[in-house]
Design a protein around this motif. Structure first.
Motif, mmCIF file in Angstrom:
data_model
loop_
_atom_site.group_PDB
_atom_site.id
_atom_site.type_symbol
_atom_site.label_atom_id
_atom_site.label_comp_id
_atom_site.label_asym_id
_atom_site.label_seq_id
_atom_site.Cartn_x
_atom_site.Cartn_y
_atom_site.Cartn_z
ATOM 1 N N SER A 17 57.204 82.457 4.511
ATOM 2 C CA SER A 17 55.963 82.091 5.198
ATOM 3 C C SER A 17 54.874 83.144 5.047
ATOM 4 N N GLN A 72 55.268 91.365 8.849
ATOM 5 C CA GLN A 72 56.332 92.334 8.551
ATOM 6 C C GLN A 72 56.828 92.172 7.122
ATOM 7 N N ASN A 76 55.364 77.324 -1.639
ATOM 8 C CA ASN A 76 55.645 76.953 -0.258
ATOM 9 C C ASN A 76 55.168 75.524 -0.054
ATOM 10 N N ARG A 118 63.639 81.776 4.148
ATOM 11 C CA ARG A 118 64.385 80.793 4.936
ATOM 12 C C ARG A 118 64.227 79.378 4.390
ATOM 13 N N SER A 144 63.485 87.702 2.252
ATOM 14 C CA SER A 144 62.843 87.969 3.541
ATOM 15 C C SER A 144 63.930 88.355 4.534
ATOM 16 N N THR A 156 60.945 96.570 7.588
ATOM 17 C CA THR A 156 62.250 97.180 7.853
ATOM 18 C C THR A 156 63.173 97.053 6.634
HETATM 19 P P1 FAD Z 1 60.034 81.515 7.843
HETATM 20 O O1 FAD Z 1 58.962 82.230 8.560
HETATM 21 O O2 FAD Z 1 60.884 80.582 8.617
HETATM 22 O O3 FAD Z 1 59.350 80.751 6.637
HETATM 23 C C1 FAD Z 1 60.018 79.858 5.810
HETATM 24 C C2 FAD Z 1 58.954 79.242 4.901
HETATM 25 O O4 FAD Z 1 59.600 78.378 3.976
HETATM 26 C C3 FAD Z 1 57.930 78.388 5.649
HETATM 27 O O5 FAD Z 1 56.618 78.857 5.338
HETATM 28 C C4 FAD Z 1 58.152 76.978 5.121
HETATM 29 O O6 FAD Z 1 56.945 76.243 4.985
HETATM 30 C C5 FAD Z 1 58.777 77.248 3.771
HETATM 31 N N1 FAD Z 1 59.638 76.165 3.314
HETATM 32 C C6 FAD Z 1 60.616 75.520 4.014
HETATM 33 N N2 FAD Z 1 61.216 74.601 3.227
HETATM 34 C C7 FAD Z 1 60.601 74.640 2.025
HETATM 35 C C8 FAD Z 1 60.746 73.928 0.816
HETATM 36 N N3 FAD Z 1 61.691 72.985 0.676
HETATM 37 N N4 FAD Z 1 59.923 74.227 -0.221
HETATM 38 C C9 FAD Z 1 58.968 75.180 -0.127
HETATM 39 N N5 FAD Z 1 58.780 75.900 1.021
HETATM 40 C C10 FAD Z 1 59.581 75.629 2.078
HETATM 41 N N6 FAD Z 1 60.620 90.072 7.793
HETATM 42 C C11 FAD Z 1 60.750 90.427 6.508
HETATM 43 O O7 FAD Z 1 60.721 89.568 5.609
HETATM 44 N N7 FAD Z 1 60.964 91.734 6.182
HETATM 45 C C12 FAD Z 1 61.017 92.720 7.104
HETATM 46 O O8 FAD Z 1 61.210 93.894 6.761
HETATM 47 C C13 FAD Z 1 60.843 92.360 8.474
HETATM 48 N N8 FAD Z 1 60.856 93.314 9.441
HETATM 49 C C14 FAD Z 1 60.641 92.932 10.733
HETATM 50 C C15 FAD Z 1 60.565 93.900 11.726
HETATM 51 C C16 FAD Z 1 60.303 93.540 13.022
HETATM 52 C C17 FAD Z 1 60.219 94.611 14.059
HETATM 53 C C18 FAD Z 1 60.151 92.186 13.356
HETATM 54 C C19 FAD Z 1 59.864 91.775 14.773
HETATM 55 C C20 FAD Z 1 60.242 91.211 12.405
HETATM 56 C C21 FAD Z 1 60.495 91.564 11.076
HETATM 57 N N9 FAD Z 1 60.567 90.599 10.071
HETATM 58 C C22 FAD Z 1 60.682 90.996 8.785
HETATM 59 C C23 FAD Z 1 60.651 89.160 10.376
HETATM 60 C C24 FAD Z 1 59.345 88.410 10.185
HETATM 61 O O9 FAD Z 1 58.591 88.445 11.379
HETATM 62 C C25 FAD Z 1 59.620 86.929 9.863
HETATM 63 O O10 FAD Z 1 60.422 86.370 10.873
HETATM 64 C C26 FAD Z 1 60.320 86.718 8.519
HETATM 65 O O11 FAD Z 1 59.641 87.411 7.512
HETATM 66 C C27 FAD Z 1 60.329 85.223 8.202
HETATM 67 O O12 FAD Z 1 61.045 85.003 7.009
HETATM 68 P P2 FAD Z 1 60.751 83.713 6.124
HETATM 69 O O13 FAD Z 1 59.331 83.728 5.690
HETATM 70 O O14 FAD Z 1 61.809 83.642 5.097
HETATM 71 O O15 FAD Z 1 61.033 82.528 7.158
#
Ligand code: FAD
Length: 335
Positions: free
Chosen positions: A283, A287, A302, A224, A250, A268
């Motif tokens: 992050s 999961q 990050n 994200r 992710s 998933t």
């Molecule tokens: P975020 O948690 O929003 O993290 C974004 C990161 O980007 C943050 O750490 C932030 O510091 C960093 N960032 C922002 N801007 C910048 C920048 N300019 N430069 C550097 N860093 C930056 N997730 C999965 O990935 N795979 C799965 O299979 C999966 N299955 C799931 C199953 C269930 C039942 C549930 C409830 C959830 C599942 N999830 C899964 C979701 C999981 O819980 C998280 O919500 C998801 O992984 C978050 O994705 P993310 O790290 O991209 O986003």
């Protein structure tokens, strides 16, 4: 009496060993055994007993011949019928269940892939047994190790079932190698020709020159933190290409439409264990970790030094990805 008991138990063991036999269900695409199916043969070999590879579909003779060369395969059971093309579960599951019954197999293994996850629960239901999912190790013919709670705990399960329907985590077993001697290919006489409950219309496959995510030795995944699809497409492909890596994402990135669903890594999504996994703007939610924490080297970029991804990372860069990724890409391209 003790001697009699011992000889009886040896006899029982001998009978059980003799009957032990595993059917390894192979996926194929483009006339070739899918790379994702090869570790399940190694799992079948670890169970013990002879291993029969199962190949079904029209024009699959070349696949059956390829399967016959794989190390550990003692026989190939072939069903050259177009009704089983594309692994459509409504057709494939009854076929498989009938072949398992006819062959008296004690174990049936298949990759824990989209194909395996679609077919094997139906086969389990048809055989009225409980599936043993996503195994990562074979302790003995009845005892298997599998992750639970998204990999936060490891369960050792012991089965007393007559037929064990098992899916195999591909990253936990070495892929079966192509052997030198050819196993016999036998045409199955069991072809239930189930009523065509569904019909294959078409497929629109995403074409990519990059390595396949599930089997790539290097993966770069975006999260994200990339903010939108435009940035994902701008920053991730050049980095992947500079490294010769597959692209992952992710779930947050997939849900927000930055990347295709097939690229999702995690509980998933796909489970990967490449030599190098680079998480960009991810992050490190549990999961997500469930799908990549067995990677040999984990690198993370990050901007938040407290992001949980750094707890599993071997190499971490606390930086803004919009500056760090182009800089890294340029340096890699220059090498
Ligand atoms: P975020 O948690 O929003 O993290 C974004 C990161 O980007 C943050 O750490 C932030 O510091 C960093 N960032 C922002 N801007 C910048 C920048 N300019 N430069 C550097 N860093 C930056 N997730 C999965 O990935 N795979 C799965 O299979 C999966 N299955 C799931 C199953 C269930 C039942 C549930 C409830 C959830 C599942 N999830 C899964 C979701 C999981 O819980 C998280 O919500 C998801 O992984 C978050 O994705 P993310 O790290 O991209 O986003």
């Amino acid at each position: 009496l003790r001697a009699l008991r011992t000889s009886r138990s040896n006899a029982t063991y001998a009978t059980v060993s003799r009957l032990l036999s595993t059917l390894a269900v192979l996926e194929h695409r483009g006339g070739k055994v899918s790379a994702g199916s090869l570790p399940s043969i190694s799992a079948a070999v670890a169970i013990g007993g002879p291993v029969t590879a199962f190949v079904a579909g029209a024009d699959s003779a070349a696949v059956a011949a390829e399967a016959a060369k794989l190390e550990g395969v003692s026989k190939v059971l072939h069903v050259p019928n177009g009704a089983y093309d594309k692994g459509m579960p409504e057709n494939f599951a009854p076929l498989l269940a009938e072949n398992i019954k006819a062959g008296g197999f004690t174990h049936v293994v298949c990759a824990h892939s989209a194909f395996g996850k679609n077919i094997m629960p139906r086969v389990s239901a048809l055989l009225d047994v409980q599936q043993i999912s996503d195994i990562t190790a074979v302790k003995d013919q009845n005892t298997f190790v599998r992750p639970i709670y998204a990999g936060n705990a490891i369960a050792t399960v012991k089965s007393s079932q007559a037929t064990n329907v098992i899916t195999v985590r591909g990253t936990a077993f070495a892929p079966a190698a192509e052997g030198s001697n050819a196993a016999p290919v036998e045409q199955s006489t069991v072809d239930p020709n189930a009523p065509q409950l569904c019909e294959w219309v078409e497929e629109n496959l995403a074409k990519s020159e990059r390595p396949d995510l599930a089997t790539a030795s290097k993966v770069v995944s975006g999260g994200r933190g990339l903010k939108d699809k435009e940035n994902f497409d701008k920053y991730m492909p050049p980095l992947a290409d500079a490294l010769g890596a597959a692209i992952g994402a992710s779930r947050a990135a997939v849900d927000a439409g930055f990347a295709d669903n097939s690229l999702q890594v995690g509980q998933t999504g796909k489970v990967v264990a490449p030599q190098l996994y680079m998480a960009v703007g991810i992050s490190g939610a549990i999961q997500h970790l469930a799908g990549m924490k067995d990677s040999k080297v984990i690198a993370a970029i990050n901007k938040d030094a407290d992001a949980p991804i750094f707890q599993v990372a071997d190499v971490g860069l606390v930086a803004d990805l919009f500056t760090a990724v182009p800089e890294l890409t340029t340096k890699l391209e220059a090498e």
